[in-house]
Design a protein around this motif. Structure first.
Motif, PDB file in Angstrom:
ATOM      1  N   ILE A   4     -22.669  35.452  16.827  1.00 57.22           N
ATOM      2  CA  ILE A   4     -22.226  34.421  17.019  1.00 57.22           C
ATOM      3  C   ILE A   4     -23.062  33.586  18.567  1.00 57.22           C
ATOM      4  N   TYR A   5     -23.416  32.566  18.085  1.00 55.27           N
ATOM      5  CA  TYR A   5     -24.185  31.862  19.281  1.00 55.27           C
ATOM      6  C   TYR A   5     -23.057  30.648  19.794  1.00 55.27           C
ATOM      7  N   GLY A   6     -22.800  30.646  20.711  1.00 58.46           N
ATOM      8  CA  GLY A   6     -21.868  29.690  21.523  1.00 58.46           C
ATOM      9  C   GLY A   6     -21.204  30.040  22.712  1.00 58.46           C
ATOM     10  N   TYR A   8     -16.849  29.852  24.273  1.00 58.37           N
ATOM     11  CA  TYR A   8     -15.559  29.949  23.711  1.00 58.37           C
ATOM     12  C   TYR A   8     -14.977  28.557  23.876  1.00 58.37           C
ATOM     13  N   SER A  10     -15.658  25.253  23.170  1.00 57.20           N
ATOM     14  CA  SER A  10     -16.528  24.647  22.329  1.00 57.20           C
ATOM     15  C   SER A  10     -16.079  24.713  20.912  1.00 57.20           C
ATOM     16  N   SER A  12     -17.130  26.399  18.914  1.00 55.46           N
ATOM     17  CA  SER A  12     -17.564  27.862  18.547  1.00 55.46           C
ATOM     18  C   SER A  12     -15.985  28.787  18.518  1.00 55.46           C
ATOM     19  N   TYR A  16     -15.113  32.212  16.486  1.00 55.79           N
ATOM     20  CA  TYR A  16     -14.604  33.409  17.332  1.00 55.79           C
ATOM     21  C   TYR A  16     -13.202  33.907  16.702  1.00 55.79           C
ATOM     22  N   SER A  28     -21.631  38.293  20.675  1.00 57.72           N
ATOM     23  CA  SER A  28     -21.609  36.943  20.952  1.00 57.72           C
ATOM     24  C   SER A  28     -22.939  36.653  21.797  1.00 57.72           C
ATOM     25  N   ILE A  63     -23.549  23.820  18.929  1.00 55.72           N
ATOM     26  CA  ILE A  63     -23.042  25.127  18.708  1.00 55.72           C
ATOM     27  C   ILE A  63     -21.693  24.798  17.965  1.00 55.72           C
ATOM     28  N   PRO A  64     -21.202  25.796  17.400  1.00 53.69           N
ATOM     29  CA  PRO A  64     -21.917  27.290  16.983  1.00 53.69           C
ATOM     30  C   PRO A  64     -22.799  27.517  15.930  1.00 53.69           C
ATOM     31  N   ASN A  74     -25.187  26.975  10.595  1.00 54.74           N
ATOM     32  CA  ASN A  74     -24.467  26.306  11.459  1.00 54.74           C
ATOM     33  C   ASN A  74     -23.521  25.370  10.640  1.00 54.74           C
ATOM     34  N   SER A  76     -19.487  24.814  12.055  1.00 55.88           N
ATOM     35  CA  SER A  76     -18.390  25.592  12.342  1.00 55.88           C
ATOM     36  C   SER A  76     -17.424  25.850  11.157  1.00 55.88           C
TER      37      SER A  76
END
Ligand SMILES: N[C@@H](CCC(=O)N[C@@H](CS)C(=O)NCC(=O)O)C(=O)O
Length: 221
Positions: A4-6, A8, A10, A12, A16, A28, A63-64, A74, A76
């Motif tokens: 997971i790119y990002g 918390y 946000s 994203s 999570y 992460s 993101i995410p 991409n 979310s």
């Protein structure tokens, strides 16, 4: 393993939370929002949404994003629908009809709510909630959500969860979109079913674990 790119702090957080619900191992990779940095393109800037290595993952510079095997995704809420379908058991649809309803409610959340709740959270984040201009933005956002919220309020009448008699990806996706409006408490006071439901969603262990990890992240960068 799922990556997971990002960060918390946000959108994203939605992904999570989903990963925590699924109980799957994930990696992460911190990617900050470029707009939180004075000079996101400077050579010593932390990896951010404008960094070339992240643009190779998501050219939208948002993101995410995730990588799962060879698949890069991409958006979310679409990511969560995918994770529910792939790993989710009861979190995902059990029938094609439920899949249809899950897509409908998720697209509804993006088109009818997300832009408005985003305006509310950024007005609060910028400390403008008590200025005349800030109040005007919040009031328009709340007015625009009147009908969609009344529809959700009715959908939750006599029910703990939005569909299928169980907590699903749809509850998670919509609860996360509405979390961005939660400082505006009057909105929830006016919709008691939504208020009780979002509290139910947010008392789940996976949500609390996501929030615990979020609280460890610095607010300022
Ligand atoms: N529709 C997208 C929106 C993603 C989005 O707006 N991400 C913000 C963070 S919440 C972002 O990456 N902003 C980059 C920036 O502001 O520099 C989704 O739901 O994934």
């Amino acid at each position: 393993m799922l990556t997971i790119y990002g960060v918390y702090r946000s959108r994203s957080a939605r992904v999570y939370w989903m990963a925590e619900e699924l109980g799957i191992e994930f990696r992460s990779v911190p990617v900050l929002q470029a707009n939180r940095l004075a000079n996101p393109l400077s050579p010593d800037a932390p990896v951010n949404t404008l960094s070339p290595e992240f643009l190779a993952i998501n050219p939208m510079a948002l993101i995410p994003a995730i990588k799962d095997g060879d698949l890069v995704l991409n958006e979310s809420l679409a990511i969560n629908l995918y994770l529910a379908r792939k790993y989710g058991g009861d979190l995902g649809g059990k029938t094609v009809e439920e899949d249809g309803l899950m897509a409908m409610w998720t697209i509804w959340a993006v088109s009818e709510l997300d832009g408005n709740t985003g305006k509310i959270v950024s007005t609060y984040d910028n400390g403008n909630e008590n200025t005349e201009a800030g109040r005007a933005v919040i009031d328009v956002a709340c007015r625009t959500m009147k009908r969609p919220l009344s529809v959700l309020e009715k959908q939750l009448d006599g029910k703990d969860w939005i569909l299928g008699g169980r907590f699903t990806v749809v509850d998670l996706n919509i609860a996360e979109v509405l979390r961005y409006a939660q400082s505006e408490t009057a909105l929830f006071d006016a919709h008691p079913n939504i208020d009780a439901w979002i509290r139910r969603c947010q008392s789940r262990p996976a949500y609390l674990e996501m929030q615990r990890k979020r609280s460890l992240e610095p607010v300022e960068v």
